[in-house]
Design an enzyme around this catalytic site. Structure first.
Site, PDB file in Angstrom:
ATOM      1  N   ASN A  61       0.846  -1.201   0.000  1.00 35.44           N
ATOM      2  CA  ASN A  61       0.000   0.000   0.000  1.00 35.44           C
ATOM      3  C   ASN A  61       0.881   1.250   0.000  1.00 35.44           C
ATOM      4  OD1 ASN A  61       0.620  -0.775   2.718  1.00 35.44           O
ATOM      5  ND2 ASN A  61      -0.979   0.555   3.505  1.00 35.44           N
ATOM      6  N   GLU A  63       0.456   5.373   0.458  1.00 34.18           N
ATOM      7  CA  GLU A  63      -0.471   6.431   0.879  1.00 34.18           C
ATOM      8  C   GLU A  63       0.007   7.796   0.384  1.00 34.18           C
ATOM      9  OE1 GLU A  63      -0.983   5.874   5.109  1.00 34.18           O
ATOM     10  OE2 GLU A  63      -2.120   4.028   4.772  1.00 34.18           O
ATOM     11  N   CYS A  72      -4.287   0.654  -2.177  1.00 33.74           N
ATOM     12  CA  CYS A  72      -4.085  -0.581  -1.397  1.00 33.74           C
ATOM     13  C   CYS A  72      -3.044  -1.468  -2.072  1.00 33.74           C
ATOM     14  CB  CYS A  72      -5.383  -1.382  -1.343  1.00 33.74           C
ATOM     15  SG  CYS A  72      -6.711  -0.613  -0.411  1.00 33.74           S
ATOM     16  N   GLU A  74      -3.283  -4.613  -2.751  1.00 30.86           N
ATOM     17  CA  GLU A  74      -3.853  -5.563  -3.712  1.00 30.86           C
ATOM     18  C   GLU A  74      -4.038  -4.927  -5.092  1.00 30.86           C
ATOM     19  OE1 GLU A  74      -4.872  -4.845  -0.683  1.00 30.86           O
ATOM     20  OE2 GLU A  74      -5.797  -6.556   0.331  1.00 30.86           O
ATOM     21  N   CYS A 121     -10.322  -5.013   0.643  1.00 34.69           N
ATOM     22  CA  CYS A 121     -11.472  -4.103   0.670  1.00 34.69           C
ATOM     23  C   CYS A 121     -12.338  -4.321  -0.569  1.00 34.69           C
ATOM     24  CB  CYS A 121     -11.014  -2.647   0.762  1.00 34.69           C
ATOM     25  SG  CYS A 121     -10.406  -1.968  -0.792  1.00 34.69           S
ATOM     26  N   CYS A 124     -10.800  -3.340  -3.986  1.00 34.73           N
ATOM     27  CA  CYS A 124      -9.782  -4.290  -4.468  1.00 34.73           C
ATOM     28  C   CYS A 124     -10.438  -5.568  -4.982  1.00 34.73           C
ATOM     29  CB  CYS A 124      -8.774  -4.607  -3.369  1.00 34.73           C
ATOM     30  SG  CYS A 124      -7.662  -3.216  -3.042  1.00 34.73           S
TER      31      CYS A 124
HETATM   32  N1  THU Z   1      -5.135  -1.464   2.897  1.00 38.19           N
HETATM   33  C1  THU Z   1      -4.590  -2.312   1.971  1.00 38.19           C
HETATM   34  O1  THU Z   1      -3.554  -2.030   1.358  1.00 38.19           O
HETATM   35  N2  THU Z   1      -5.239  -3.478   1.733  1.00 38.19           N
HETATM   36  C2  THU Z   1      -6.339  -3.912   2.416  1.00 38.19           C
HETATM   37  O2  THU Z   1      -6.811  -5.005   2.152  1.00 38.19           O
HETATM   38  C3  THU Z   1      -6.946  -3.070   3.436  1.00 38.19           C
HETATM   39  C4  THU Z   1      -6.351  -1.730   3.621  1.00 38.19           C
HETATM   40  C5  THU Z   1      -4.417  -0.223   3.177  1.00 38.19           C
HETATM   41  C6  THU Z   1      -5.092   1.050   2.782  1.00 38.19           C
HETATM   42  C7  THU Z   1      -4.445   2.029   3.730  1.00 38.19           C
HETATM   43  O3  THU Z   1      -3.191   2.437   3.195  1.00 38.19           O
HETATM   44  C8  THU Z   1      -4.185   1.219   4.980  1.00 38.19           C
HETATM   45  O4  THU Z   1      -4.194  -0.138   4.576  1.00 38.19           O
HETATM   46  C9  THU Z   1      -5.182   1.429   6.094  1.00 38.19           C
HETATM   47  O5  THU Z   1      -6.467   1.229   5.673  1.00 38.19           O
END
Ligand code: THU
Length: 165
Positions: A61, A63, A72, A74, A121, A124
């Site tokens: 991930n 940000e 994310c 995925e 999520c 994804c």
């Molecule tokens: N996140 C993911 O990368 N994958 C998931 O399956 C759930 C959430 C990330 C998004 C964000 O950067 C952090 O986790 C917190 O939600």
């Protein structure tokens, strides 16, 4: 009136029950949590995809100060997989996460893996589903330090999805 039911089946798998290939895929997903850029949530996620030719494409991930601009692990992984290998199927995806917010600043790398798996999520799932419709089932391996779950496909995680218009 008729009541309808959707059932999904998934496996809880012990480490020794995983194939060598799947252990390698999980290792890559775990490694990717150390390459996450998540200064805002401090939640580090890694995803690794086994491609139809046996290669692995992985992501973490990423940000951004403009929060919705982040992505994310995925979607990072599946979009890279498609961009690098247009037209190639994706066979499996492994996902792992560490909550580095539990650790003081500077000790993030010492954060442990989530004991129970995290699950992708909705956005994804939707993104991965499109590749599944094109190329066939993508098995989902959700790694947790205490439990690892294996789902047969993305569609099993996203029943009644939006598919086409
Ligand atoms: N996140 C993911 O990368 N994958 C998931 O399956 C759930 C959430 C990330 C998004 C964000 O950067 C952090 O986790 C917190 O939600």
């Amino acid at each position: 009136m008729k009541e309808n039911k959707i059932e999904i089946t998934y496996k809880s798998v012990a480490p020794e029950e995983l194939s060598v290939d799947d252990r390698e895929l999980i290792s890559k997903a775990k490694e990717m949590t150390y390459r996450s850029y998540a200064p805002y949530s401090r939640f580090h996620v890694g995803a690794a995809i086994r491609m139809a030719d046996g290669s692995i494409v992985a992501g973490s991930n990423q940000e951004n100060a403009a929060y919705p601009s982040g992505i994310c692990a995925e979607r990072n992984a599946c979009w890279q997989a498609s961009a690098l290998n247009p037209g190639m199927g994706m066979k499996k995806i492994a996902i792992a996460a560490r909550n580095v917010g539990e650790m003081p600043k500077g000790k993030e790398d010492e954060a442990k893996f989530q004991s129970s798996p995290i699950s992708p999520c909705g956005a994804c799932r939707q993104a991965l589903l499109e590749y599944e419709h094109l190329y066939g089932p993508i098995e989902v391996i959700l790694f947790g330090a205490d439990n690892t779950y294996v789902f047969p496909s993305i569609s099993s995680l996203l029943p009644f999805s939006f598919t086409e218009f």
